[in-house]
Design a protein around this motif. Structure first.
Motif, mmCIF file in Angstrom:
data_model
loop_
_atom_site.group_PDB
_atom_site.id
_atom_site.type_symbol
_atom_site.label_atom_id
_atom_site.label_comp_id
_atom_site.label_asym_id
_atom_site.label_seq_id
_atom_site.Cartn_x
_atom_site.Cartn_y
_atom_site.Cartn_z
ATOM 1 N N GLN A 1 41.012 33.080 21.029
ATOM 2 C CA GLN A 1 40.325 32.415 22.136
ATOM 3 C C GLN A 1 39.867 33.461 23.152
ATOM 4 N N PRO A 2 38.951 34.332 22.767
ATOM 5 C CA PRO A 2 38.551 35.418 23.670
ATOM 6 C C PRO A 2 37.921 34.928 24.973
ATOM 7 N N ALA A 3 37.413 33.715 25.002
ATOM 8 C CA ALA A 3 36.803 33.184 26.228
ATOM 9 C C ALA A 3 37.846 32.927 27.325
ATOM 10 N N GLN A 4 39.118 32.897 26.972
ATOM 11 C CA GLN A 4 40.168 32.686 27.970
ATOM 12 C C GLN A 4 40.344 33.903 28.886
ATOM 13 N N TYR A 5 39.876 35.049 28.427
ATOM 14 C CA TYR A 5 39.979 36.267 29.241
ATOM 15 C C TYR A 5 38.719 36.428 30.079
ATOM 16 N N ASP A 6 38.928 36.642 31.359
ATOM 17 C CA ASP A 6 37.832 36.911 32.283
ATOM 18 C C ASP A 6 38.346 37.925 33.298
ATOM 19 N N ARG A 7 37.648 38.991 33.446
ATOM 20 C CA ARG A 7 38.061 40.078 34.318
ATOM 21 C C ARG A 7 38.195 39.660 35.783
ATOM 22 N N GLU A 8 37.499 38.610 36.185
ATOM 23 C CA GLU A 8 37.440 38.204 37.586
ATOM 24 C C GLU A 8 38.396 37.067 37.953
ATOM 25 N N LEU A 9 39.368 36.768 37.118
ATOM 26 C CA LEU A 9 40.290 35.668 37.392
ATOM 27 C C LEU A 9 41.213 35.978 38.564
ATOM 28 N N SER A 10 41.639 34.916 39.225
ATOM 29 C CA SER A 10 42.652 35.084 40.266
ATOM 30 C C SER A 10 44.013 35.265 39.593
ATOM 31 N N MET B 1 43.354 33.314 45.829
ATOM 32 C CA MET B 1 42.173 34.099 45.509
ATOM 33 C C MET B 1 42.491 35.554 45.148
ATOM 34 N N GLU B 2 43.756 35.962 45.243
ATOM 35 C CA GLU B 2 44.117 37.338 44.886
ATOM 36 C C GLU B 2 43.767 37.593 43.432
ATOM 37 N N GLN B 3 43.149 38.732 43.180
ATOM 38 C CA GLN B 3 42.753 39.068 41.812
ATOM 39 C C GLN B 3 43.989 39.371 40.975
ATOM 40 N N MET B 4 43.887 39.052 39.688
ATOM 41 C CA MET B 4 45.026 39.287 38.797
ATOM 42 C C MET B 4 45.372 40.774 38.759
ATOM 43 N N SER B 5 46.640 41.020 38.472
ATOM 44 C CA SER B 5 47.106 42.402 38.384
ATOM 45 C C SER B 5 46.632 43.021 37.072
ATOM 46 N N ARG B 6 46.744 44.320 36.981
ATOM 47 C CA ARG B 6 46.358 45.025 35.752
ATOM 48 C C ARG B 6 47.225 44.561 34.586
ATOM 49 N N ALA B 7 48.523 44.389 34.856
ATOM 50 C CA ALA B 7 49.441 43.935 33.805
ATOM 51 C C ALA B 7 49.059 42.541 33.316
ATOM 52 N N GLN B 8 48.705 41.652 34.235
ATOM 53 C CA GLN B 8 48.276 40.316 33.833
ATOM 54 C C GLN B 8 47.016 40.398 32.984
ATOM 55 N N GLY B 9 46.081 41.231 33.394
ATOM 56 C CA GLY B 9 44.834 41.374 32.656
ATOM 57 C C GLY B 9 45.062 41.859 31.236
ATOM 58 N N LEU B 10 45.913 42.849 31.093
ATOM 59 C CA LEU B 10 46.208 43.385 29.760
ATOM 60 C C LEU B 10 46.898 42.345 28.879
ATOM 61 N N ARG B 11 47.853 41.630 29.465
ATOM 62 C CA ARG B 11 48.576 40.616 28.688
ATOM 63 C C ARG B 11 47.659 39.462 28.309
ATOM 64 N N LEU B 12 46.836 39.024 29.255
ATOM 65 C CA LEU B 12 45.919 37.918 28.980
ATOM 66 C C LEU B 12 44.907 38.301 27.910
ATOM 67 N N LYS B 13 44.418 39.518 27.953
ATOM 68 C CA LYS B 13 43.452 39.958 26.951
ATOM 69 C C LYS B 13 44.093 39.970 25.564
ATOM 70 N N ARG B 14 45.313 40.487 25.480
ATOM 71 C CA ARG B 14 46.016 40.546 24.195
ATOM 72 C C ARG B 14 46.294 39.141 23.666
ATOM 73 N N LEU B 15 46.778 38.261 24.529
ATOM 74 C CA LEU B 15 47.084 36.905 24.098
ATOM 75 C C LEU B 15 45.831 36.137 23.689
#
Length: 64
Positions: free
Chosen positions: A34-43, A14-28
C-alpha cells in the motif's frame, strides 16, 4: 506545546512526523503493498495512526 500555560492541540496535530516515523511508515506501506499510505508531508498524529493500522493489517495477514 504550550501557549500561556495551556496546551495547544492544533499545533500538536500539525507537527510533522519524525524521521523514525517516516522510515517505519515507508517500510510498512511497502510491506503491506500500500505505497499510497506513505506521504512525506503527514503530521505526526496521522503517521502514528497509519503505522498502527498497517501494523494490524500485516499482523492479520501473517496470522493465516
Amino acid at each position: 506545546m504550550q501557549v500561556q500555560g495551556k496546551y495547544d492541540a492544533k499545533v500538536f496535530l500539525m507537527e510533522q512526523m519524525s524521521r523514525a516515523q517516516g522510515l517505519r511508515l515507508k517500510r510498512l506501506s511497502q510491506e503491506a503493498y500500500q505505497p499510497a499510505q506513505y506521504d512525506r508531508e503527514l503530521s505526526s498524529v496521522e503517521a502514528a495512526r497509519r503505522i498502527q493500522v498497517l501494523d494490524a493489517e500485516i499482523d492479520l495477514a501473517n496470522s493465516f
